[in-house]
Design a protein around this motif. Structure first.
Motif, PDB file in Angstrom:
ATOM      1  N   GLU A 106      28.275  51.026  31.050  1.00 39.49           N
ATOM      2  CA  GLU A 106      27.070  51.777  30.700  1.00 39.49           C
ATOM      3  C   GLU A 106      26.606  52.680  31.834  1.00 39.49           C
ATOM      4  N   ALA A 107      26.813  52.239  33.065  1.00 36.64           N
ATOM      5  CA  ALA A 107      26.264  52.964  34.208  1.00 36.64           C
ATOM      6  C   ALA A 107      27.180  54.061  34.736  1.00 36.64           C
ATOM      7  N   PHE A 108      28.496  53.822  34.700  1.00 37.45           N
ATOM      8  CA  PHE A 108      29.401  54.696  35.451  1.00 37.45           C
ATOM      9  C   PHE A 108      30.422  55.440  34.596  1.00 37.45           C
ATOM     10  N   PHE A 109      30.551  55.089  33.314  1.00 37.03           N
ATOM     11  CA  PHE A 109      31.470  55.837  32.453  1.00 37.03           C
ATOM     12  C   PHE A 109      30.653  56.918  31.745  1.00 37.03           C
ATOM     13  N   LEU A 110      30.836  58.124  32.225  1.00 40.60           N
ATOM     14  CA  LEU A 110      29.910  59.192  31.877  1.00 40.60           C
ATOM     15  C   LEU A 110      30.418  60.137  30.799  1.00 40.60           C
ATOM     16  N   SER A 111      31.747  60.263  30.677  1.00 40.57           N
ATOM     17  CA  SER A 111      32.258  61.235  29.718  1.00 40.57           C
ATOM     18  C   SER A 111      33.550  60.727  29.084  1.00 40.57           C
ATOM     19  N   GLU A 112      33.832  61.232  27.911  1.00 41.65           N
ATOM     20  CA  GLU A 112      35.052  60.859  27.206  1.00 41.65           C
ATOM     21  C   GLU A 112      36.262  61.244  28.041  1.00 41.65           C
ATOM     22  N   GLY A 113      37.231  60.353  28.113  1.00 42.15           N
ATOM     23  CA  GLY A 113      38.416  60.621  28.912  1.00 42.15           C
ATOM     24  C   GLY A 113      38.386  59.982  30.283  1.00 42.15           C
ATOM     25  N   ASP A 114      37.263  59.359  30.666  1.00 42.75           N
ATOM     26  CA  ASP A 114      37.251  58.578  31.899  1.00 42.75           C
ATOM     27  C   ASP A 114      38.309  57.484  31.793  1.00 42.75           C
ATOM     28  N   GLU A 115      38.877  57.106  32.945  1.00 47.67           N
ATOM     29  CA  GLU A 115      40.045  56.232  32.916  1.00 47.67           C
ATOM     30  C   GLU A 115      39.795  54.885  33.595  1.00 47.67           C
ATOM     31  N   ILE A 116      40.449  53.858  33.039  1.00 45.66           N
ATOM     32  CA  ILE A 116      40.445  52.497  33.570  1.00 45.66           C
ATOM     33  C   ILE A 116      41.890  52.130  33.852  1.00 45.66           C
ATOM     34  N   LEU A 117      42.165  51.601  35.036  1.00 43.54           N
ATOM     35  CA  LEU A 117      43.509  51.150  35.376  1.00 43.54           C
ATOM     36  C   LEU A 117      43.542  49.631  35.468  1.00 43.54           C
ATOM     37  N   ILE A 118      44.494  49.030  34.771  1.00 44.42           N
ATOM     38  CA  ILE A 118      44.798  47.608  34.921  1.00 44.42           C
ATOM     39  C   ILE A 118      46.311  47.509  35.129  1.00 44.42           C
ATOM     40  N   SER A 119      46.828  46.301  35.295  1.00 43.37           N
ATOM     41  CA  SER A 119      48.263  46.174  35.500  1.00 43.37           C
ATOM     42  C   SER A 119      48.920  45.409  34.356  1.00 43.37           C
ATOM     43  N   THR A 120      50.229  45.471  34.314  1.00 41.52           N
ATOM     44  CA  THR A 120      51.003  44.780  33.288  1.00 41.52           C
ATOM     45  C   THR A 120      50.820  43.274  33.359  1.00 41.52           C
ATOM     46  N   MET A 121      50.522  42.733  34.542  1.00 37.09           N
ATOM     47  CA  MET A 121      50.481  41.284  34.725  1.00 37.09           C
ATOM     48  C   MET A 121      49.150  40.642  34.363  1.00 37.09           C
ATOM     49  N   GLU A 122      48.205  41.401  33.821  1.00 38.99           N
ATOM     50  CA  GLU A 122      46.864  40.848  33.651  1.00 38.99           C
ATOM     51  C   GLU A 122      46.753  39.803  32.554  1.00 38.99           C
ATOM     52  N   HIS A 123      45.862  38.858  32.779  1.00 36.15           N
ATOM     53  CA  HIS A 123      45.413  37.876  31.790  1.00 36.15           C
ATOM     54  C   HIS A 123      44.645  38.611  30.698  1.00 36.15           C
ATOM     55  N   LYS A 142      44.862  52.808  31.222  1.00 37.54           N
ATOM     56  CA  LYS A 142      46.201  53.054  31.746  1.00 37.54           C
ATOM     57  C   LYS A 142      46.699  51.798  32.450  1.00 37.54           C
ATOM     58  N   VAL A 143      48.024  51.597  32.411  1.00 42.11           N
ATOM     59  CA  VAL A 143      48.609  50.339  32.864  1.00 42.11           C
ATOM     60  C   VAL A 143      49.573  50.579  34.025  1.00 42.11           C
ATOM     61  N   ILE A 144      49.356  49.864  35.119  1.00 40.20           N
ATOM     62  CA  ILE A 144      50.232  49.943  36.287  1.00 40.20           C
ATOM     63  C   ILE A 144      51.478  49.101  36.011  1.00 40.20           C
ATOM     64  N   PRO A 145      52.670  49.679  36.094  1.00 39.57           N
ATOM     65  CA  PRO A 145      53.887  48.896  35.851  1.00 39.57           C
ATOM     66  C   PRO A 145      54.219  47.990  37.030  1.00 39.57           C
ATOM     67  N   LEU A 146      55.239  47.149  36.830  1.00 46.30           N
ATOM     68  CA  LEU A 146      55.663  46.204  37.856  1.00 46.30           C
ATOM     69  C   LEU A 146      57.071  46.538  38.339  1.00 46.30           C
ATOM     70  N   THR A 147      57.383  46.085  39.525  1.00 46.56           N
ATOM     71  CA  THR A 147      58.752  46.147  40.026  1.00 46.56           C
ATOM     72  C   THR A 147      59.552  45.009  39.382  1.00 46.56           C
ATOM     73  N   PRO A 148      60.885  45.050  39.465  1.00 49.51           N
ATOM     74  CA  PRO A 148      61.692  44.008  38.807  1.00 49.51           C
ATOM     75  C   PRO A 148      61.368  42.582  39.270  1.00 49.51           C
ATOM     76  N   ASP A 149      60.911  42.400  40.507  1.00 47.10           N
ATOM     77  CA  ASP A 149      60.606  41.049  40.978  1.00 47.10           C
ATOM     78  C   ASP A 149      59.165  40.626  40.691  1.00 47.10           C
ATOM     79  N   GLY A 150      58.418  41.476  39.977  1.00 47.54           N
ATOM     80  CA  GLY A 150      57.086  41.081  39.541  1.00 47.54           C
ATOM     81  C   GLY A 150      55.961  41.468  40.472  1.00 47.54           C
ATOM     82  N   GLN A 151      56.155  42.493  41.267  1.00 45.81           N
ATOM     83  CA  GLN A 151      55.088  43.013  42.111  1.00 45.81           C
ATOM     84  C   GLN A 151      54.505  44.281  41.492  1.00 45.81           C
TER      85      GLN A 151
END
Length: 407
Positions: A106-123, A142-151
């Protein structure tokens, strides 16, 4: 190193039998068992200081308030927070993340198209709240991918960051892979583009020293039941200057300064985000759990769990050539997610249970992660401060008995 024999006496449930076999509890990533001091803290809170906090002038209310606020100070100190002002009690990590997703949204997402980044490994609890926010505010996830060993793929992370990035939310430690993420670097890079950062610390606080000042993130969330404390309570730490800009998550008692039918003004931090009667019994027991962990030493606990993980990993790969492991990063918490051949994890877990061994099977509330590896489910053994090498030996004895029945 602490005495395992003495420590295990603090956990009566570890002497329990399951299906006529001694309990071998290897599901600590889901929830930890509770020492006597935590259960006694709950008893004492009800027997000697049971009253509503913050709102009474009588003795019991004042005493309960004192215990509750001392617990807040204790939790804040445990994670290296500079003051308790930004320490908000929640029902756990999930509620803490939802609070930020709603109020920061509510406070910081001001306009359509603002972006949120999470990763593939999230709960799931660090995925779904952001999907709800994205749908509500027209933001992009948007989703941050992982390396083959899971980093975390840090190169890909850097390329995903942009001036449109409003918030980055990642796990400190993966509940499936065990990967310990470079949260300081994640935070620094996000702040360079002006984004806020939330760290999901649910799997970290019981296994590694946490200092929110050093990490630098804007929010840090975790649960008591993951660190030998009671269920139903957790904490969100937030930078006060950020929290002050956010609207309340819930309305009700305690979070108000003044109420009229025309207008309501809100309480100061942290009470602005704690509507209703707080879990003052849970907070006292939460504090007792942290005292217990600190008496043992978080570094000693981590060293012990790392030794068990290394031992179990070596045995799994050498004794079951058809096995596979999800998450082989060089820096891991005490989590071993695995499979053996084409055995369904549910079948494996069921037969192990009949031998007294408790592991977790399924998607572990991380379906997108498992799907990225091509699996629907895996088995997971996760270690705690009270587990022993002998328990790992029994776990493998049980595997050798049940695996031939399933292959």
């Amino acid at each position: 190193m602490y005495s395992l024999e003495d420590i295990r006496k603090e956990f009566p449930i570890l002497g329990k039998e399951v299906h006529g076999k001694p309990l071998i509890y290897l599901d600590n990533a889901a929830t930890t068992q509770k020492p006597l001091c935590v259960v006694e803290a709950i008893n004492q809170a009800y027997y000697s200081a049971n009253a509503n906090v913050h709102r009474g002038v009588h003795y019991l209310s004042q005493l309960a308030t004192e215990h509750h606020e001392e617990a807040r100070r204790r939790v804040a100190r445990f994670i290296g927070a500079p003051s308790p002002e930004g320490l908000i009690f929640t029902r756990g990590t999930t509620e803490a993340i939802n609070l930020v997703a709603y109020s920061a949204g509510e406070a910081f997402f001001l306009s359509e198209g603002d972006e949120i980044l999470i990763s593939t490994m999230e709960h799931h609890s660090n995925i779904v709240p952001w999907q709800l926010l994205a749908a509500r505010r027209g933001a992009k996830l948007k989703v941050i991918p992982l390396t083959p060993d899971g980093q975390l793929d840090m190169s890909a992370y850097r390329s995903l960051l942009s001036p449109r990035t409003r918030l980055v939310s990642v796990a400190h430690v993966s509940n499936v892979l065990g990967t310990v993420n470079p949260v300081e670097e994640v935070t620094h890079l996000a702040h360079e583009v002006g984004a806020l950062v939330l760290i999901d610390g649910a799997q970290a606080v019981a296994h590694t020293r946490v200092n929110v000042e050093e990490i630098g993130a804007d929010f840090y969330a975790f649960s008591a039941h993951k660190i030998y404390g009671p269920v139903g309570i957790g904490a969100l730490w937030g930078r006060p200057e950020v929290l002050k800009q956010m609207p309340p998550y819930m309305g009700g008692g305690e979070m108000i300064e003044k109420v009229s039918f025309e207008k309501t003004t809100y309480n100061v931090l942290p009470f602005k985000f704690e509507a209703g009667t707080p879990d003052y019994v849970g907070s006292t027991a939460f504090s007792a759990a942290l005292d217990f962990v600190e008496r043992l030493g978080i570094e000693a606990i981590a060293h012990h769990e790392e030794e068990l993980l290394a031992y179990a990993t070596e045995r799994l790969l050498s004794e079951f050539p058809e096995s596979y492991i999800l998450g082989t990063a060089p820096h891991k918490g005490g989590i071993l997610s695995f499979g053996i051949g084409k055995i369904h994890p549910f079948d494996l877990g069921t037969l192990l249970d009949h031998m007294g061994v408790a592991i977790r099977t399924g998607h572990h509330c991380a379906e997108p992660l498992l799907h990225s590896y091509g699996y629907e489910a895996v088995a997971r053994a996760s270690f705690g401060l009270y587990n022993t090498r002998e328990e790992v030996d029994y776990f493998f004895e049980a595997l050798h008995r049940v695996v031939p029945m399933l292959l």
